[in-house]
Design an enzyme around this catalytic site. Structure first.
Site, PDB file in Angstrom:
ATOM      1  N   ASP A   1       1.128  -0.796   0.203  1.00 40.52           N
ATOM      2  CA  ASP A   1       0.632  -0.015  -0.284  1.00 40.52           C
ATOM      3  C   ASP A   1       1.201   1.664  -0.348  1.00 40.52           C
ATOM      4  O   ASP A   1       1.285   1.755   1.040  1.00 40.52           O
ATOM      5  CB  ASP A   1      -1.349  -0.221   1.162  1.00 40.52           C
ATOM      6  CG  ASP A   1      -2.173   1.377   1.628  1.00 40.52           C
ATOM      7  OD1 ASP A   1      -1.758   2.286   0.597  1.00 40.52           O
ATOM      8  OD2 ASP A   1      -2.241   1.256   2.859  1.00 40.52           O
TER       9      ASP A   1
ATOM     10  N   LYS B   1       2.431  11.197  -3.766  1.00 42.53           N
ATOM     11  CA  LYS B   1       1.647  10.232  -4.436  1.00 42.53           C
ATOM     12  C   LYS B   1       1.167  11.136  -5.364  1.00 42.53           C
ATOM     13  O   LYS B   1       0.670  10.945  -6.573  1.00 42.53           O
ATOM     14  CB  LYS B   1       0.879   9.430  -3.224  1.00 42.53           C
ATOM     15  CG  LYS B   1      -0.056   8.571  -3.828  1.00 42.53           C
ATOM     16  CD  LYS B   1      -0.580   7.908  -3.386  1.00 42.53           C
ATOM     17  CE  LYS B   1      -1.712   6.821  -3.545  1.00 42.53           C
ATOM     18  NZ  LYS B   1      -2.342   6.094  -2.341  1.00 42.53           N
TER      19      LYS B   1
ATOM     20  N   GLU C   1      -6.908   0.632  -4.139  1.00 42.07           N
ATOM     21  CA  GLU C   1      -6.993   0.612  -3.084  1.00 42.07           C
ATOM     22  C   GLU C   1      -9.011  -0.173  -2.185  1.00 42.07           C
ATOM     23  O   GLU C   1      -8.518  -0.950  -1.348  1.00 42.07           O
ATOM     24  CB  GLU C   1      -7.051   1.831  -2.482  1.00 42.07           C
ATOM     25  CG  GLU C   1      -5.443   2.175  -2.597  1.00 42.07           C
ATOM     26  CD  GLU C   1      -4.958   3.679  -2.643  1.00 42.07           C
ATOM     27  OE1 GLU C   1      -6.409   3.876  -2.227  1.00 42.07           O
ATOM     28  OE2 GLU C   1      -3.668   4.118  -2.726  1.00 42.07           O
TER      29      GLU C   1
ATOM     30  N   ASP D   1     -12.473   6.348   2.928  1.00 44.88           N
ATOM     31  CA  ASP D   1     -11.223   6.035   3.375  1.00 44.88           C
ATOM     32  C   ASP D   1     -11.180   6.988   3.756  1.00 44.88           C
ATOM     33  O   ASP D   1     -10.657   7.593   2.008  1.00 44.88           O
ATOM     34  CB  ASP D   1     -10.756   5.466   2.044  1.00 44.88           C
ATOM     35  CG  ASP D   1      -9.353   5.491   2.094  1.00 44.88           C
ATOM     36  OD1 ASP D   1      -8.799   5.709   2.600  1.00 44.88           O
ATOM     37  OD2 ASP D   1      -8.507   4.598   1.060  1.00 44.88           O
TER      38      ASP D   1
END
Ligand code: AMP
Length: 587
Positions: free
Chosen positions: A9, A70, A147, A169
């Site tokens: 992850d 990211k 994800e 999330d």
């Protein structure tokens, strides 16, 4: 034995790596624990720092530290770090290398392949950049998975019949919610929505602002220009935020925060959960709007959702779980560690590709909700036996939760603490599993705060402590075998309730149907249904004929008015009429 493929992850704030061991996903220790902050930096001497060490220096040396890389993946940019510039892929590769090395140390063999997760909304360019980062780190990226799909895999959702899942999330810096269809072999993301710049870091920032304001008014000083002080505050506020997830108060104590100030500033500030929740409420509203947008994108309504999964560390915030439950009419699943379940899902996918058999991650959870009773508003009136849950069903154990209560009368010298197990809003419908009395409270006006702390251990022993906040005066009890013993008792209680129901069916019906007497859970369900129907009606408007359109609008209006006014007796029939019309139009 087949070659091990690791699951990664690669997060905006934190990253994790997991492998399948003995058929189960295991998240590996990387940086003194399983969580590696996704931060890369250069130390004073030019040596490379990855993880916590880099994160700790960020506030002091932002010019030689890179975080949240990211967010830049897939962009044609160069990121400055210590006078050099690097592509986002190169910085990400440094994080991946660190994860790979941790896996190799753990496995005692070289690792060449990985499954890496990315947000569902990532474009091709962003996915390709992630693959490139893997390659730079010496990893063949055998699969990129979304994800939310990984989260669904970790929860073994696809082992069951076809399900529609909402994955909520909320990490440190990003929010995504996705509607996932899982069932049989295929797990697909139907729609995804979110905010790339919203997360737990914003909650920290609000707390920091609050502390800075306190410093200005109480200590007549401004800490915002002092990098060292801000670095300390950032850490202290994050710790306070995390503490507030389990306790009603948190203290921020920082001695000599501003040593050069005259006099030197010692910060000592208490923050209560209510104040904190007010600070973050607006953001939570925003995430709930995103949930509706994602549902709309999937052409579904709230009523179509079978399960809600919580992912990302910030979903441990109790207000988030409460608001989701209110909006969706079901308790979100949070049995798995929300920080680790995406990595676990990536490892499961990796295991499948490597041909390994995998089974579910087993976590110990409490099968019951534990709480106490208190005077609160119920159906518009004060009721002395409202159930206040402290430890919710399916929470991983061991766990500790506390909550603040207030005395009701001036000079109140004692409180009775009752401990219940069950789910009903009315504590009297739950099972009383223990009680005790705290005497000798201070002679002060009403509003004296008593903090209740529930501590449930792996053996099912529930320790309940009541502490008078102003004096620390406390009393506690321990209830043995709280999670197991009461199965039989609950059965008895249920039998009793059923017998009463059958003996006096008419009377109970009268009670349920009397105005204002609907049970809150039923009301909640009705409200959720009403909202779902309104969404459906809105979609049908696009295709309905003129006359049907008018009826749809009229009935929707009646439902909306009843909802706005909280008029439950009017809502029931209005929902029934709208539901009939929708049924007619759909068939
Ligand atoms: P993630 O990116 O998923 O690792 O989430 C990290 C975010 O979760 C950070 O903002 C953390 O401060 C936050 N977080 C971690 N634990 C908790 C907690 N118990 N309560 C509230 N926020 C938390």
């Amino acid at each position: 034995m087949s070659e091990t493929i690791i699951g990664i992850d690669l997060g905006t704030t934190n990253s994790e790596v997991a492998v399948i061991r003995d058929g189960r996903p295991q998240v590996l220790d990387v940086d003194g624990g399983p969580i590696l902050p996704s931060v890369v930096g250069l130390a004073d001497d030019g040596s490379l720092l990855v993880g916590r060490a880099a994160r700790n220096q960020y506030a002091l040396y932002p010019e030689r530290t890179v975080r949240s890389v990211k967010r830049r993946m897939g962009e044609d940019v160069q990121l400055a770090m210590g006078g050099q510039s690097y592509s986002p892929q190169e910085i990400s590769a440094l994080i991946l290398k660190r994860l790979k090395a941790a896996a190799e140390a753990h496995l005692g063999e070289p690792v060449h392949k990985a499954v890496i997760t990315v947000p569902a909304y990532f474009s091709d360019a962003q996915r390709q950049a992630t693959r490139d980062a893997g390659e730079l780190a010496g990893l063949e990226v055998v699969r990129i998975i979304n994800e939310p799909t990984a989260a669904a895999l970790a929860y073994e959702v696809d082992a069951k019949a076809a399900r529609t899942i909402l994955v909520y999330d909320l990490g440190g810096g990003t929010f995504d919610c996705s509607v996932v269809r899982a069932g049989g072999e295929v797990t697909e993301v139907l729609a995804s929505h979110g905010n790339n710049h919203l997360g737990g870091d914003d909650f920290d920032a609000k707390l920091i602002m609050h502390v800075l304001e306190h410093l200005r008014t109480e200590h007549d000083c401004d800490a915002s220009d002092d990098r060292a002080a801000m670095a300390r505050l950032a850490r202290a506020c994050e710790a306070a935020k995390i503490a507030l997830s389990d306790a009603p108060y948190a203290r921020i104590d920082e001695e000599y925060l501003l040593p050069d100030h005259d006099p030197p500033v010692n910060l000592s500030l208490e923050i209560d959960r209510e104040t904190y929740e007010e600070m973050i409420e607006g953001w939570i509203d925003e995430t709930l709007e995103a949930v509706h947008t994602a549902l709309k994108g999937a052409e579904l309504t709230v009523a179509d959702i079978d399960e809600v999964l919580l992912v990302g560390g910030a979903t441990r915030t109790p207000l988030i779980q409460q608001r989701l439950e209110q909006t969706l009419g079901m308790q979100p699943r949070a049995e798995m560690d929300p920080d680790l379940c995406v990595a676990a899902g990536a490892a499961i996918q990796a295991g499948v590709i490597a041909g390994e058999a995998t089974t579910a991650v087993l976590v110990d959870v409490t099968p019951y909700t534990f709480g106490t009773s208190a005077v609160a508003e119920m159906n518009g009136a004060l009721y002395p036996h409202c159930f206040v849950p402290l430890i919710r069903k399916n929470s991983p154990i061991p766990t500790v939760k506390s909550e603040a209560f207030q005395t009701m009368t001036d000079g109140q010298a004692a409180v009775d603490v009752r401990v219940y197990q069950g789910e009903d809003r009315d504590a009297l419908n739950n099972t009383l599993i223990g009680s005790f009395r705290v005497e000798g409270l201070s002679d002060v006006p009403a509003g004296n705060i008593v903090v209740l702390r529930f501590e449930l251990d792996l053996d099912g022993i529930l320790k309940v402590t009541a502490t008078e906040k102003r004096t620390g005066h406390e009393k506690h009890i321990a209830i043995d075998n709280a999670t197991a013993r009461f199965e039989a008792e609950e059965l008895e209680a249920a039998k009793g309730r059923l017998a009463a129901l059958m003996a006096d069916e008419a009377e109970i019906l009268d009670e349920t149907l009397a105005p204002g007497a609907a049970r809150p859970q039923e009301e909640q369900r009705e409200v959720v249904q009403a909202r779902a129907l309104l969404e459906k009606a809105e979609r049908l408007l696009e295709t309905a004929g003129v006359e049907d359109k008018d009826d749809l609008v009229d009935l929707s209006e009646t439902v909306r008015d009843a909802l706005d006014a909280g008029d439950m007796p009017k809502l029931g029939p209005a929902v029934a009429s709208l539901s009939d019309l929708i049924y007619y139009l759909e068939t």
